[in-house]
Design a protein around this motif. Structure first.
Motif, PDB file in Angstrom:
ATOM      1  N   THR A   1       0.863  -1.358   0.139  1.00 24.23           N
ATOM      2  CA  THR A   1       0.057  -0.160   0.111  1.00 24.23           C
ATOM      3  C   THR A   1       0.781   1.266  -0.017  1.00 24.23           C
ATOM      4  O   THR A   1       0.559   2.445  -0.640  1.00 24.23           O
ATOM      5  CB  THR A   1      -1.083  -0.164   1.366  1.00 24.23           C
ATOM      6  OG1 THR A   1      -1.616  -1.260   1.106  1.00 24.23           O
ATOM      7  CG2 THR A   1      -1.966   1.230   1.224  1.00 24.23           C
TER       8      THR A   1
ATOM      9  N   SER B   1      -6.161   5.915  -1.946  1.00 26.47           N
ATOM     10  CA  SER B   1      -7.133   6.372  -2.631  1.00 26.47           C
ATOM     11  C   SER B   1      -7.336   7.849  -3.181  1.00 26.47           C
ATOM     12  O   SER B   1      -7.766   8.245  -4.369  1.00 26.47           O
ATOM     13  CB  SER B   1      -8.701   6.108  -1.988  1.00 26.47           C
ATOM     14  OG  SER B   1      -8.602   4.664  -1.824  1.00 26.47           O
TER      15      SER B   1
ATOM     16  N   GLN C   1     -15.294   1.404   6.876  1.00 30.13           N
ATOM     17  CA  GLN C   1     -15.898   0.881   5.595  1.00 30.13           C
ATOM     18  C   GLN C   1     -16.851   0.035   5.750  1.00 30.13           C
ATOM     19  O   GLN C   1     -17.617  -0.329   4.487  1.00 30.13           O
ATOM     20  CB  GLN C   1     -14.622   0.294   4.502  1.00 30.13           C
ATOM     21  CG  GLN C   1     -13.511   1.495   4.448  1.00 30.13           C
ATOM     22  CD  GLN C   1     -12.318   0.623   3.827  1.00 30.13           C
ATOM     23  OE1 GLN C   1     -12.031  -0.407   4.204  1.00 30.13           O
ATOM     24  NE2 GLN C   1     -11.651   1.450   2.828  1.00 30.13           N
TER      25      GLN C   1
ATOM     26  N   PHE D   1     -10.144  -1.755   9.189  1.00 31.51           N
ATOM     27  CA  PHE D   1     -10.974  -0.966   8.153  1.00 31.51           C
ATOM     28  C   PHE D   1     -12.247  -0.951   8.447  1.00 31.51           C
ATOM     29  O   PHE D   1     -13.261  -0.769   7.682  1.00 31.51           O
ATOM     30  CB  PHE D   1     -10.584  -1.633   6.775  1.00 31.51           C
ATOM     31  CG  PHE D   1     -11.142  -2.961   6.395  1.00 31.51           C
ATOM     32  CD1 PHE D   1     -12.414  -3.223   5.980  1.00 31.51           C
ATOM     33  CD2 PHE D   1     -10.245  -3.980   6.954  1.00 31.51           C
ATOM     34  CE1 PHE D   1     -12.745  -4.534   6.036  1.00 31.51           C
ATOM     35  CE2 PHE D   1     -10.708  -5.365   6.901  1.00 31.51           C
ATOM     36  CZ  PHE D   1     -12.038  -5.564   6.445  1.00 31.51           C
TER      37      PHE D   1
ATOM     38  N   PHE E   1      -9.157   0.825  -4.571  1.00 33.55           N
ATOM     39  CA  PHE E   1      -7.880  -0.018  -3.934  1.00 33.55           C
ATOM     40  C   PHE E   1      -7.986  -1.459  -4.685  1.00 33.55           C
ATOM     41  O   PHE E   1      -6.904  -2.165  -4.908  1.00 33.55           O
ATOM     42  CB  PHE E   1      -8.017  -0.019  -2.471  1.00 33.55           C
ATOM     43  CG  PHE E   1      -6.862  -0.870  -1.801  1.00 33.55           C
ATOM     44  CD1 PHE E   1      -5.700  -0.140  -1.463  1.00 33.55           C
ATOM     45  CD2 PHE E   1      -7.174  -2.141  -1.388  1.00 33.55           C
ATOM     46  CE1 PHE E   1      -4.822  -0.831  -0.967  1.00 33.55           C
ATOM     47  CE2 PHE E   1      -6.182  -2.963  -0.902  1.00 33.55           C
ATOM     48  CZ  PHE E   1      -5.050  -2.318  -0.540  1.00 33.55           C
TER      49      PHE E   1
ATOM     50  N   GLU F   1      -5.216   3.310   3.260  1.00 37.37           N
ATOM     51  CA  GLU F   1      -6.256   3.286   2.097  1.00 37.37           C
ATOM     52  C   GLU F   1      -6.603   4.681   1.810  1.00 37.37           C
ATOM     53  O   GLU F   1      -6.897   4.711   0.512  1.00 37.37           O
ATOM     54  CB  GLU F   1      -7.192   2.353   2.600  1.00 37.37           C
ATOM     55  CG  GLU F   1      -8.034   2.232   1.213  1.00 37.37           C
ATOM     56  CD  GLU F   1      -8.967   1.008   1.409  1.00 37.37           C
ATOM     57  OE1 GLU F   1      -9.850   0.844   0.336  1.00 37.37           O
ATOM     58  OE2 GLU F   1      -9.000   0.085   2.253  1.00 37.37           O
TER      59      GLU F   1
ATOM     60  N   TYR G   1      -4.495  -2.664  -6.202  1.00 35.84           N
ATOM     61  CA  TYR G   1      -3.550  -3.335  -5.484  1.00 35.84           C
ATOM     62  C   TYR G   1      -2.987  -4.510  -6.067  1.00 35.84           C
ATOM     63  O   TYR G   1      -1.702  -4.838  -6.008  1.00 35.84           O
ATOM     64  CB  TYR G   1      -4.274  -3.797  -3.976  1.00 35.84           C
ATOM     65  CG  TYR G   1      -3.442  -4.789  -3.298  1.00 35.84           C
ATOM     66  CD1 TYR G   1      -2.441  -3.987  -2.280  1.00 35.84           C
ATOM     67  CD2 TYR G   1      -3.726  -6.004  -3.115  1.00 35.84           C
ATOM     68  CE1 TYR G   1      -1.869  -4.805  -1.583  1.00 35.84           C
ATOM     69  CE2 TYR G   1      -2.896  -6.768  -2.332  1.00 35.84           C
ATOM     70  CZ  TYR G   1      -1.858  -6.267  -1.593  1.00 35.84           C
ATOM     71  OH  TYR G   1      -1.247  -7.062  -0.980  1.00 35.84           O
TER      72      TYR G   1
ATOM     73  N   GLU H   1      -9.524  -4.630   0.997  1.00 36.74           N
ATOM     74  CA  GLU H   1      -9.301  -3.160   1.740  1.00 36.74           C
ATOM     75  C   GLU H   1      -7.751  -3.558   2.183  1.00 36.74           C
ATOM     76  O   GLU H   1      -7.182  -4.472   2.486  1.00 36.74           O
ATOM     77  CB  GLU H   1     -10.206  -3.345   2.795  1.00 36.74           C
ATOM     78  CG  GLU H   1     -11.653  -3.152   2.626  1.00 36.74           C
ATOM     79  CD  GLU H   1     -12.350  -4.358   2.274  1.00 36.74           C
ATOM     80  OE1 GLU H   1     -11.784  -5.372   2.627  1.00 36.74           O
ATOM     81  OE2 GLU H   1     -13.527  -4.277   1.970  1.00 36.74           O
ATOM     82  N   ALA H   2      -7.285  -2.333   2.585  1.00 40.16           N
ATOM     83  CA  ALA H   2      -5.858  -2.215   3.030  1.00 40.16           C
ATOM     84  C   ALA H   2      -5.567  -2.520   4.374  1.00 40.16           C
ATOM     85  O   ALA H   2      -4.489  -2.608   4.919  1.00 40.16           O
ATOM     86  CB  ALA H   2      -5.257  -0.838   2.768  1.00 40.16           C
TER      87      ALA H   2
END
Length: 140
Positions: free
Chosen positions: A9, A58, A113, A110, A26, A54, A30, A47-48
């Motif tokens: 990342t 982004s 999200q 994360f 992402f 992230e 990725y 997701e990171a």
């Protein structure tokens, strides 16, 4: 595997530091940066697992500006409520605690999200900010 994910990342951020790779991109960006030695070829990350990394990947530099404006305004609102004392003090303490907890947890996960977590956080902070901004009651 998270350390390898973070390293990949960071490479995305290094290549897209100014404008970012695109909001919500992402998942698509990725795979070009992942290393087979760390993640293998059978794993796909959506997701990171770090909200801040992230966000930088982004949105680029704009993420830092938005983050400081939002956290700064929430912090100032809650600080004024705490300093003002009275019935508003508890809402500032709760709101400040919630923001601190979410920021610390976002370093390793994360969860913002996930829609249910984001909605619950928005509702909690809305209530805390509303109570913190109420003028102090004056008793005659």
């Amino acid at each position: 595997t998270r350390i390898c994910l973070y390293a990949s990342t960071l490479r995305i951020i290094g290549d897209n530091w100014l404008f970012g790779a695109g909001f919500g991109a992402f998942t698509y960006v990725y795979p070009a940066y992942r290393t087979a030695a760390c993640a293998g070829i059978d794993k796909a990350y959506l997701e990171a697992h770090n909200f801040f990394l992230e966000g930088l990947a982004s949105l680029g530099i704009m993420f830092i500006i938005v983050l400081f404006v939002v956290i700064g305004s929430l912090g100032l609102t809650f600080f004024r409520a705490i300093r003002g004392g009275g019935r508003r003090q508890y809402s500032g303490l709760i709101g400040g605690g919630v923001v601190t907890l979410v920021l610390l947890h976002s370093l390793v996960d994360f969860s913002l999200q996930i829609p249910a977590v984001a909605y619950f956080l928005a509702g909690t902070l809305a209530a805390c900010v509303s109570l913190s901004l109420q003028p102090p009651s004056s008793r005659a």
